[in-house]
Design an enzyme around this catalytic site. Structure first.
Site, PDB file in Angstrom:
ATOM      1  N   GLY A  27      -1.758  63.218  54.163  1.00  0.00           N
ATOM      2  CA  GLY A  27      -1.331  64.080  53.427  1.00  0.00           C
ATOM      3  C   GLY A  27      -2.340  63.960  52.221  1.00  0.00           C
ATOM      4  N   GLY A  29      -2.212  66.668  48.580  1.00  0.00           N
ATOM      5  CA  GLY A  29      -2.711  68.335  48.025  1.00  0.00           C
ATOM      6  C   GLY A  29      -3.278  67.878  46.158  1.00  0.00           C
ATOM      7  N   PHE A  31      -1.393  67.466  43.668  1.00  0.00           N
ATOM      8  CA  PHE A  31      -0.845  66.325  43.117  1.00  0.00           C
ATOM      9  C   PHE A  31      -0.771  65.589  43.783  1.00  0.00           C
ATOM     10  CE2 PHE A  31       0.645  70.514  41.880  1.00  0.00           C
ATOM     11  CZ  PHE A  31       0.928  70.125  39.804  1.00  0.00           C
ATOM     12  N   GLY A  32      -0.933  65.068  44.688  1.00  0.00           N
ATOM     13  CA  GLY A  32      -0.233  63.884  44.790  1.00  0.00           C
ATOM     14  C   GLY A  32      -1.502  63.104  46.554  1.00  0.00           C
ATOM     15  N   GLU A  33      -0.842  62.462  46.779  1.00  0.00           N
ATOM     16  CA  GLU A  33      -1.441  61.256  48.505  1.00  0.00           C
ATOM     17  C   GLU A  33       0.198  61.648  49.132  1.00  0.00           C
ATOM     18  OE1 GLU A  33      -3.925  58.890  47.046  1.00  0.00           O
ATOM     19  OE2 GLU A  33      -5.429  60.075  46.390  1.00  0.00           O
ATOM     20  N   ILE A  34      -0.281  61.853  50.267  1.00  0.00           N
ATOM     21  CA  ILE A  34       1.526  61.108  51.398  1.00  0.00           C
ATOM     22  C   ILE A  34       1.122  60.618  52.115  1.00  0.00           C
ATOM     23  CG2 ILE A  34       3.202  63.050  52.501  1.00  0.00           C
ATOM     24  CD1 ILE A  34       1.436  64.640  50.128  1.00  0.00           C
ATOM     25  N   LYS A  50       4.945  60.535  48.660  1.00  0.00           N
ATOM     26  CA  LYS A  50       4.226  60.690  47.808  1.00  0.00           C
ATOM     27  C   LYS A  50       4.012  59.581  46.684  1.00  0.00           C
ATOM     28  CE  LYS A  50       3.314  65.870  46.978  1.00  0.00           C
ATOM     29  NZ  LYS A  50       4.124  67.025  46.576  1.00  0.00           N
ATOM     30  N   ASP A 141       6.217  77.978  45.525  1.00  0.00           N
ATOM     31  CA  ASP A 141       4.863  77.391  45.726  1.00  0.00           C
ATOM     32  C   ASP A 141       5.058  77.693  47.835  1.00  0.00           C
ATOM     33  OD1 ASP A 141       2.459  76.641  46.514  1.00  0.00           O
ATOM     34  OD2 ASP A 141       2.833  74.738  46.323  1.00  0.00           O
TER      35      ASP A 141
HETATM   36  N1  LIG Z   1       8.018  64.104  53.850  1.00  0.00           N
HETATM   37  C1  LIG Z   1       6.794  64.211  54.504  1.00  0.00           C
HETATM   38  N2  LIG Z   1       6.861  64.181  55.541  1.00  0.00           N
HETATM   39  C2  LIG Z   1       5.499  63.910  56.668  1.00  0.00           C
HETATM   40  N3  LIG Z   1       3.798  65.129  56.052  1.00  0.00           N
HETATM   41  C3  LIG Z   1       4.080  65.327  54.766  1.00  0.00           C
HETATM   42  C4  LIG Z   1       5.548  64.660  53.997  1.00  0.00           C
HETATM   43  N4  LIG Z   1       5.337  65.735  52.963  1.00  0.00           N
HETATM   44  C5  LIG Z   1       4.673  66.032  52.824  1.00  0.00           C
HETATM   45  N5  LIG Z   1       3.742  65.825  53.287  1.00  0.00           N
HETATM   46  C6  LIG Z   1       2.707  66.552  54.611  1.00  0.00           C
HETATM   47  O1  LIG Z   1       1.215  65.918  53.115  1.00  0.00           O
HETATM   48  C7  LIG Z   1       0.648  67.466  53.011  1.00  0.00           C
HETATM   49  C8  LIG Z   1       1.227  67.600  51.517  1.00  0.00           C
HETATM   50  O2  LIG Z   1       2.149  67.736  50.874  1.00  0.00           O
HETATM   51  P1  LIG Z   1       2.554  68.341  49.596  1.00  0.00           P
HETATM   52  O3  LIG Z   1       2.088  69.829  49.746  1.00  0.00           O
HETATM   53  O4  LIG Z   1       4.266  67.380  49.284  1.00  0.00           O
HETATM   54  O5  LIG Z   1       1.324  67.758  48.966  1.00  0.00           O
HETATM   55  P2  LIG Z   1       0.768  68.975  47.494  1.00  0.00           P
HETATM   56  O6  LIG Z   1       0.254  67.625  46.967  1.00  0.00           O
HETATM   57  O7  LIG Z   1       1.821  69.183  46.495  1.00  0.00           O
HETATM   58  O8  LIG Z   1       0.353  69.460  47.598  1.00  0.00           O
HETATM   59  P3  LIG Z   1      -0.513  70.807  47.926  1.00  0.00           P
HETATM   60  O9  LIG Z   1      -0.937  70.529  46.161  1.00  0.00           O
HETATM   61  O10 LIG Z   1      -1.471  71.530  48.918  1.00  0.00           O
HETATM   62  O11 LIG Z   1       0.894  71.056  47.856  1.00  0.00           O
HETATM   63  C9  LIG Z   1       2.107  68.657  53.329  1.00  0.00           C
HETATM   64  O12 LIG Z   1       1.544  69.641  53.990  1.00  0.00           O
HETATM   65  C10 LIG Z   1       2.060  67.594  54.857  1.00  0.00           C
HETATM   66  O13 LIG Z   1       1.494  67.749  55.663  1.00  0.00           O
END
Ligand SMILES: Nc1ncnc2c1ncn2[C@@H]1O[C@H](COP(=O)(O)OP(=O)(O)OP(=O)(O)O)[C@@H](O)[C@H]1O
Length: 822
Positions: A27, A29, A31-34, A50, A141
């Site tokens: 994943g 988003g 901010f980061g990469e998961i 993350k 969010d």
């Molecule tokens: N603990 C986890 N286990 C499995 N998948 C995860 C986990 N954390 C995040 N993900 C996956 O990664 C995606 C993005 O995670 P997250 O929302 O934390 O990132 P972000 O960079 O904050 O994204 P955004 O800015 O879109 O909200 C999630 O929608 C989910 O599909």
């Protein structure tokens, strides 16, 4: 899922901290990469990591860590396994979950869920929101992609809340609602944001629930009327003017009541979670839905392919279908078209958040062509993590703890700590002196330019290390951030990242402070309480239970001494090193004209019995300086780190011991520890060992007196037994293990050269007559622009005079405003 590729922060097979092996990216988003990773130290358990680039000007992972840690033990929270940072990225390791709800909805043939699934999901999400609210935070969010189903057989029907990057504390330290700001800036994701958010008003608990409400509508209807609208304000207008009844056509009528309740709520109001839960439960019972019925995806969505035949939300299939038409009149045929907007990054506009909590700026794509492209995220000036304010009163707090505890606990009966804080005549330095009488071993560390080291200390430390017993202690969340600096010329330009960091952290950017020798931040994962979240640390939150693999209990913990690189593998130390000393590895130059700095370090032969060890942050011989380091080396000593960890350890120790004794109330370091602490008895004492009265007149030291709140700065407690039977509070000298990684070693060496020189340990010849083998610690902290009050000034003739009132020394207190100005 996407696999790792160039340009991504982590690559497949990369191993983090000797423990987590990256498998693939799952994943990403705003901010980061998961990434999915394997815990190679724990049966290859799958975890999620993350990561956020350390180059991001605003780093928000720290907020995530702070919130996730507080959520530990909650039903809808991922398990927190660890976190850290290095010169490339910050990372958070947590339990790996399954698919997020946005993906699950999109997989549905009609991009919607059945009432059964939608309402049960809503029920769980409501619970998750309630949980985060219960710890004093708003999520801000709430959206489908921030919730995921569990992955294992035991939790695959449980919903997990993700992504706390935009979280914000709504309660202050007293548990009161924080005053709303007049303008708060937009936070959240346009599609699901509340009208309040659109209006840039301060969001409250009801706003998270509004987002849930929109989610439910989308789950049930398949989309929201504004799903294609790009303009945030237009979307806000549509929401504001929306006819809820029309929006909910075909949906369970209880959702009308749900919305009606939210409409009654303002910023400070407590939502009636029970009532909302009841409404959802009513839907389930009315439709005879059981909680353990299969979810749509568990049925392969087959229940939805023929949904017109099935019962609808209100028992009327035609209504249900009409509602789709009504609510989705602009809905396109291709479900994938929704994808980008559905997962669009949260955006913010008019950013003026001066809070440390989650004031991230996430920008939604302005121009969507509504194709399959991923939203483009523009990283703006992300706020730097806020480092906790450090009060110099901590020194006195240590004495306070000792006194408080010693009156109840024989452990400290024979211990004395002498503290003094004063400015040097150049007013560029503040010295803090500790004296600990005992059978402790004293080390004197004297900073020097060339960083050359005598082999003797290393040998001595090694011996000591071998004498230390291995003790494991639970970890404290407390952390202390500090810096020590060379006196001398100011550095030119961005000499080191450390300097930049400290400048920013202290809110003095532009007014160059003296060269910073080093900066130590207790560790990324430990600093949540100090991350501008001090109030949260004191919130009347529910008791948190930490999972068995919590850093509170396992080897992931990063007490200050671990952070100093002494408690675990050298790799781990390396991973932390850039964090603590975020100095460009290419930059090996020493601070110009750095002048010697004197620091007398101490350590102890004996450790506090394990039963009385409250914290792994305490500098235990094992987990600390000498513990697992099989080859302790003085060359790796990071003096300033030691100093600050020493402070921290002291306070942690006494905090915890005090608590254990039922006598001492824990107080947040980041808020400083007041000299008014009535548990403390101090005697002011001049450097020659005489006691100072409040006017600074020296008298022979006798017994404990009241603390000096003005210019006085020496705290001495008379001891009756010079021998310190147990002390670990003085073990903070660092001995890192040499590593085979030459590059890192070189980097450390360079850092070291910039810092201090460790001379051979020597017996303290300055012990007071009451104190045999006293250990004298001197900390010099140069911070003329940061230290806004002085305890002493030292005149040219060498006489000290108490001046001013004692205040917090915010030498690492980060002001986001200051940062943004910078
Ligand atoms: N603990 C986890 N286990 C499995 N998948 C995860 C986990 N954390 C995040 N993900 C996956 O990664 C995606 C993005 O995670 P997250 O929302 O934390 O990132 P972000 O960079 O904050 O994204 P955004 O800015 O879109 O909200 C999630 O929608 C989910 O599909």
């Amino acid at each position: 899922m996407t696999s790792s590729s160039e340009g991504e922060i982590l690559q497949a097979s990369q191993i983090i901290r000797d423990r987590w092996k990256i498998k693939q990216k799952v994943g990403g988003g705003g901010f980061g990469e998961i990434y999915e990773a394997l815990d190679i130290q724990n049966h290859n358990e799958r975890v999620a990591i993350k990561v956020e680039s350390s180059k991001a000007t605003k780093q928000v992972l720290k907020m995530e860590v702070a919130v996730l840690r507080r959520l530990q033990g909650k039903v809808h929270a991922c398990k927190f396994y660890g976190c850290g940072r290095n010169d490339k990225f910050n990372y958070l390791v947590m339990s790996l979950q399954g698919k997020n709800l946005a993906d699950l909805r999109r997989e549905s043939p009609k991009q919607c869920f059945s009432v059964s699934t939608a309402i049960r999901l809503g029920f769980q999400i409501l619970g998750a929101i309630r949980e985060i609210h219960s710890i004093g935070f708003l999520h801000r969010d709430i959206k489908p992609s921030n919730f995921a189903m569990g992955r294992t057989s035991s939790n695959m029907r449980n919903v997990f809340m993700l992504d706390f990057g935009l979280a914000r504390q709504y309660l202050n330290a007293k548990g009161e609602i924080r005053s709303p700001r007049t303008a708060a800036g937009f936070r959240g994701t346009v599609r699901y944001a509340s009208v309040t958010a659109h209006k840039n008003k301060e969001m409250g608990r009801q706003d998270d629930l509004w987002s849930l409400f929109y989610m439910l509508v989308e789950f049930l209807q398949g989309s929201l009327p504004w799903r294609k609208i790009k303009d945030k304000d237009e979307v806000g207008r549509m929401k504001d003017e929306a006819d809820i009844g029309k929006l909910l056509e075909g949906c369970p009528q209880e959702l009308n009541e749900f919305a009606m309740h939210l409409q009654t709520l303002g910023y400070p109001d407590l939502p009636d979670y029970d009532m909302l839960e009841r409404l959802l439960a009513t839907v389930l019972s009315r439709m005879q839905i059981k909680m353990d019925d299969p979810y749509d995806w568990e049925l392969g969505y087959e229940n939805l392919t023929g949904r017109t035949k099935g019962a609808t939300a209100n028992g009327n299939a035609s209504t249900r279908l009409r509602s789709h038409t009504t609510a989705m009149k602009d809905r396109g045929p291709a479900e994938e078209k929704n994808r980008a907007l559905d997962t669009q990054a949260p955006i913010t506009m008019g950013e003026d958040d001066d809070e440390q909590t989650g004031n991230c700026m996430r920008f939604a794509p302005v121009h969507h062509d509504d194709k399959h492209e991923k939203p483009k995220y523009k990283r703006q000036e992300f706020m730097r993590p806020k480092y906790g304010a450090v009060s110099f009163d901590v020194i006195d707090a240590v004495n306070a703890r000792i006194n408080a505890v010693s009156s109840k606990n024989e452990l400290f009966e024979n211990m004395q700590i002498e503290t003094s804080v004063h400015n040097k005549d150049d007013r560029n330095s503040v010295e803090a002196n500790f004296e600990v009488p005992s059978n402790v071993v004293k080390y004197t560390v004297v900073g020097a330019k060339n960083g050359s080291l005598s082999p003797q200390p290393a040998a001595r430390m090694k011996n000591l290390a071998q004498q230390q017993s291995v003790e494991k202690t639970p970890k404290s969340n407390r952390s202390l951030t500090g810096s020590t600096k060379y006196t001398g010329k100011q550095p030119k330009s961005a000499d080191t990242n450390a300097l930049m960091d400290d400048e920013i952290a202290s809110g003095t950017a532009g007014k160059l402070a003296p060269t910073i020798v080093s900066k130590w931040h207790s560790s990324f994962d430990e600093s949540a309480d100090d991350d501008g979240l001090a109030a949260a640390g004191d919130l009347p939150v529910e008791k948190q239970t930490v999972g068995k693999r919590s850093p509170l209990a396992n080897d992931n913990r990063r007490g200050p001494l671990r952070a100093l690189g002494t408690s675990s593998s050298s790799r781990q130390q390396q991973a932390l090193a850039p964090s603590r000393f975020p100095i460009d590895s290419n930059n090996s130059s020493s601070p110009p004209s750095a002048e010697p700095r004197r620091t007398t370090m101490t350590t102890s032969r004996s450790g506090i019995p394990s039963t009385t060890q409250p914290s792994s942050n305490v500098a235990s011989p094992s987990s600390g300086v000498f513990g697992s380091s099989s080859r302790p080396s003085a060359t790796n000593t990071t003096t300033s780190s030691s100093i600050m960890s020493h402070f921290k350890n002291l306070v942690n120790t006494f905090n915890n011991l005090g608590t254990a004794a039922g006598n001492v109330r824990r107080r947040s370091l980041s808020r400083g520890v007041s000299l008014d602490d009535t548990r403390t008895n101090f005697s002011a004492r001049s450097p020659n060992g005489n006691q100072l009265n409040s006017t600074g007149v020296s008298t022979p030291v006798s017994s404990a007196t009241t603390p000096s709140s003005g210019g006085g700065s020496l705290g001495v407690r008379k001891i009756s037994h010079p021998a310190l039977t147990s002390s670990k509070v003085v073990t903070s000298t660092v001995a890192n293990s040499p590593t085979s990684d030459e590059e890192r070693e070189l980097r450390r060496q360079r850092r070291l050269r910039r810092r201090s020189e460790v001379t051979l340990p020597q017996k303290d010849s300055n012990s007071t007559e009451n104190i045999q083998n006293a250990v004298h610690k001197t900390i010099v902290i140069n911070s003329p622009t940061l230290v806004d009050s002085k305890v002493f000034t030292v005149a040219d003739d060498g006489k000290k005079a108490p001046v001013g009132r004692r205040k917090r020394y915010q030498f690492l207190n980060f002001s986001p405003r200051a940062a943004s100005k910078s």
